[in-house]
Design an enzyme around this catalytic site. Structure first.
Site, PDB file in Angstrom:
ATOM      1  N   CYS A   1       0.076  -6.970   2.725  1.00  0.00           N
ATOM      2  CA  CYS A   1       1.406  -6.562   2.280  1.00  0.00           C
ATOM      3  C   CYS A   1       2.149  -7.753   1.652  1.00  0.00           C
ATOM      4  CB  CYS A   1       2.169  -5.940   3.441  1.00  0.00           C
ATOM      5  SG  CYS A   1       3.538  -4.882   2.915  1.00  0.00           S
ATOM      6  N   HIS A  59      -2.369  -2.481   5.427  1.00  0.00           N
ATOM      7  CA  HIS A  59      -2.271  -3.190   6.705  1.00  0.00           C
ATOM      8  C   HIS A  59      -3.483  -2.926   7.610  1.00  0.00           C
ATOM      9  CE1 HIS A  59       1.870  -4.801   6.614  1.00  0.00           C
ATOM     10  NE2 HIS A  59       2.192  -3.716   5.929  1.00  0.00           N
ATOM     11  N   GLU A  97      -4.422  -4.688   9.959  1.00  0.00           N
ATOM     12  CA  GLU A  97      -4.131  -5.223  11.291  1.00  0.00           C
ATOM     13  C   GLU A  97      -3.351  -4.259  12.179  1.00  0.00           C
ATOM     14  OE1 GLU A  97      -0.317  -6.161   9.078  1.00  0.00           O
ATOM     15  OE2 GLU A  97      -2.445  -5.914   8.614  1.00  0.00           O
TER      16      GLU A  97
END
Length: 285
Positions: free
Chosen positions: A103, A197, A199
């Site tokens: 991001c 994302h 993660e």
């Protein structure tokens, strides 16, 4: 292996995120990276805090890999905070230490290497980026190894990369965001980054929707607060029961999102296919 997490969320955003999902973006990254390899040593720094001293090139060279988190910062705004972020990223490039960002992390690396960022031309992506499609270069690139040619991923952003720096390689995009994944080589360093994302857990995706509820309703993603909450609740239920095929079907998701091994693929590839080979070249045990 030794890793550094550079958390780019300002303090108020960190506090709001902790209240929502229990962790700041840097803490999410730290916990996820720690889960990928027993014995990893992980440091967390907050370069956006004005009093924090930025690590120098020598310090950065001591790490095997560096991660840049997401953030509400707008990299097209010229202020002390964004300048600190860009200055630090240029030091990361110069150190030669492999780096990865999601991001805003991709956006910071882009600006540091001479590219540009803008508000998202087609509006925000909220919850998931749909039909991310690998480019020809992306199909051969190790960052996206074992990803299918078309896949979905968690995504929450209102800004996007407008133009990659000279010499960068576009690896994936979709209808909403043309630059979803890229490699940037600059000043002796290599950065792999994604606009989405890998993660995030699905629980954190649900939390992000709740934090942005007013904006999402104003932009027409839902008509009423209760509709948005119902959607967030469905995502959170899938977080707790990822094998619920019925919920995944209602959300239009497959294993690329629901299974953590697939969802975190880019993080795993970064460590296995960039960090470890670079570590060997540097002669580290």
């Amino acid at each position: 292996m030794r890793f550094l997490i550079l958390e780019s969320e300002p303090a108020p955003a960190r506090d709001e995120r902790r209240e929502s999902v229990g962790r700041s973006s840097g803490e999410t990254y730290r916990d996820m990276v720690a889960s990928l390899g027993p014995g990893f040593q992980i440091d967390l720094m907050k370069p956006v805090d004005g009093k924090a001293e930025l690590p120098g090139r020598g310090t950065l060279e001591g790490y095997d890999g560096i991660f840049l988190t997401g953030s509400p910062l707008h990299l097209y705004e010229d202020n002390a905070t964004t300048r600190r972020q860009v200055e630090l990223m240029r030091s990361v490039f110069a150190s030669g230490t492999p780096s990865f960002g999601s991001c805003a992390g991709l956006q910071v690396a882009t600006v540091a290497a001479g590219g540009s960022v803008r508000p998202s031309a087609r509006g925000r992506e909220a919850a998931f980026a749909r039909r991310i499609t690998r480019t020809e270069a992306g199909r051969a690139h190790p960052l996206l190894r074992e990803r299918p040619d078309v896949f979905d991923a968690p995504a929450i952003h209102t800004d996007e990369v407008e133009a990659l720096p000279e010499g960068a390689t576009l690896l994936a995009g979709n209808r909403v965001t043309a630059i979803q994944a890229a490699e940037i080589r600059f000043d002796g360093g290599t950065f792999w980054g994604v606009q989405y994302h890998p993660e995030l857990s699905l629980g954190e995706v649900a939390g992000a929707i709740r934090r942005q509820a007013d904006d999402l309703i104003e932009e027409g993603f839902a008509q009423r607060p209760e509709d948005l909450e119902a959607h967030a609740d469905l995502i959170e239920r899938l977080h707790h029961a990822p094998d619920r095929r019925d919920i995944a079907w209602r959300l239009g998701l497959d294993e690329q999102v629901t299974e953590v091994g697939h969802r975190t693929r880019e993080l795993r590839n970064f460590i296995e296919l960039l960090v470890k080979p670079t570590r060997s070249e540097r002669g580290r045990a």
